[in-house]
Design a protein around this motif. Structure first.
Motif, short mmCIF file in Angstrom:
data_model
loop_
_atom_site.label_atom_id
_atom_site.label_comp_id
_atom_site.label_asym_id
_atom_site.label_seq_id
_atom_site.Cartn_x
_atom_site.Cartn_y
_atom_site.Cartn_z
N ASN A 16 0.83 -1.19 0.00
CA ASN A 16 0.00 0.00 0.00
C ASN A 16 0.87 1.24 0.00
O ASN A 16 0.55 2.24 -0.64
N ASN A 17 1.96 1.18 0.76
CA ASN A 17 2.88 2.30 0.80
C ASN A 17 4.23 1.82 1.30
O ASN A 17 4.36 0.71 1.83
N ARG A 71 3.29 6.47 -1.49
CA ARG A 71 2.19 5.54 -1.68
C ARG A 71 2.38 4.75 -2.97
O ARG A 71 3.14 5.16 -3.85
N SER A 72 1.68 3.67 -3.08
CA SER A 72 1.88 2.77 -4.21
C SER A 72 1.52 3.41 -5.55
O SER A 72 2.00 2.97 -6.59
#
Lengths: 112, 113
Positions: A30-31, A50-51
Motif C-alpha cells: 500500500n505504501n 504511496r503505491s
C-alpha cells in the motif's frame, strides 16, 4: 517475515556527496516508508510514498518507487556528518490493521 | 510534545523474573505496536493493538504478553524472561485508518542473565 531488504548493507561517503540507498520488497504494498535510526535510539519517520506515486521529495530527501520492480530508492543529497545513522525501509500492506514490516537496515557513515 | 514514552530505558534482570516494560502515548492514537530489534535481524513485530481491548500477535509473540486497557497505554509483559529475549525493544503508535506514519519510543534495552 522480512518484507523489505535494503542495499547496500553499509555505505560510507564523504560529506557533501550524495547517498543512494535501495530497498526491494516481495509482495504488493500500500505504501513504503523510510525511517532513520541514530545509534541505539528510536526510529524517526523520514518520508512516505504511496503505491500510486513514483517520486517524492522532502528537503534533501528524494524517494522513488517502482512497483513493477518492487523496489524503492532513497537519495540524500549534499550529505552531512549528521546524516550518519541507520536507514530502514518499511512496507505496509492494505487494510486498517496493516503493520509495518521493516528491512534490516543500511548503515550510512558520512565522513566530515 | 507528541511522543511515545517507554520505561525503563535500560533493564538488567535474571531469568524467570517477571517484568513489565511500559509504553504510553499522548497522541490519542488507536494503533500501538511492540517491536524488538536484534543485530542482523532488523525490527520484528511482537504484538500490536488496533484499539482498546483489541490485541493480536505479530511475527515473534512467543514469551510475551500485552494488554490494552486504556487507549494511551500498551505494556509489554515478560512472564518468565529468558536470555534469548535480550534485545532492544521499541513501542510505536499511529492513528487509525489510512494514516500509517509511526511514532516510535526511545527504546528499552533489556538484558536477561
Amino acid at each position: 517475515s522480512q518484507q523489505g531488504e535494503e542495499d547496500p548493507q553499509a555505505l560510507s561517503i564523504q560529506e557533501g556527496e550524495n547517498a543512494t540507498m535501495n530497498c526491494s520488497y516481495k509482495t504488493s504494498i500500500n505504501n513504503l516508508q523510510w525511517y532513520r535510526q541514530n545509534s541505539g535510539r528510536g526510529l524517526v519517520h523520514l518520508i512516505l510514498i504511496r503505491s500510486n506515486e513514483r517520486e517524492k521529495h522532502s528537503g534533501r530527501l528524494r524517494v522513488t518507487l517502482d512497483t513493477s520492480k518492487k523496489s524503492s530508492s532513497l537519495l540524500i543529497t549534499a550529505s552531512r556528518a549528521a546524516d550518519t545513522a541507520s536507514y530502514f525501509c518499511a512496507t505496509s500492506l492494505t487494510g486498517a490493521n496493516s503493520k509495518l514490516t521493516f528491512g534490516k537496515g543500511i548503515t550510512l557513515s558520512v565522513r566530515p | 510534545e507528541a511522543q511515545v514514552t517507554q520505561n525503563p530505558r535500560y533493564l538488567i534482570t535474571v531469568t524467570g523474573k517477571k517484568l513489565t516494560v511500559t509504553c504510553s502515548q499522548n497522541m490519542n492514537h488507536e494503533y500501538m505496536s511492540w517491536y524488538r530489534q536484534d543485530p542482523g535481524l532488523g525490527l520484528r513485530q511482537i504484538y500490536y493493538s488496533m484499539n482498546v481491548e483489541v490485541t493480536d500477535k505479530g511475527d515473534v509473540p512467543e514469551g510475551y504478553k500485552v494488554s490494552r486497557k486504556e487507549k494511551r497505554n500498551f505494556p509489554l509483559i515478560l512472564e518468565s524472561p529468558s536470555p534469548n529475549q535480550t534485545s532492544l525493544y521499541f513501542c510505536a503508535s499511529r492513528s487509525g485508518g489510512a494514516a500509517i506514519r509511526y511514532t516510535f519510543g526511545s527504546g528499552t534495552r533489556l538484558t536477561v542473565v
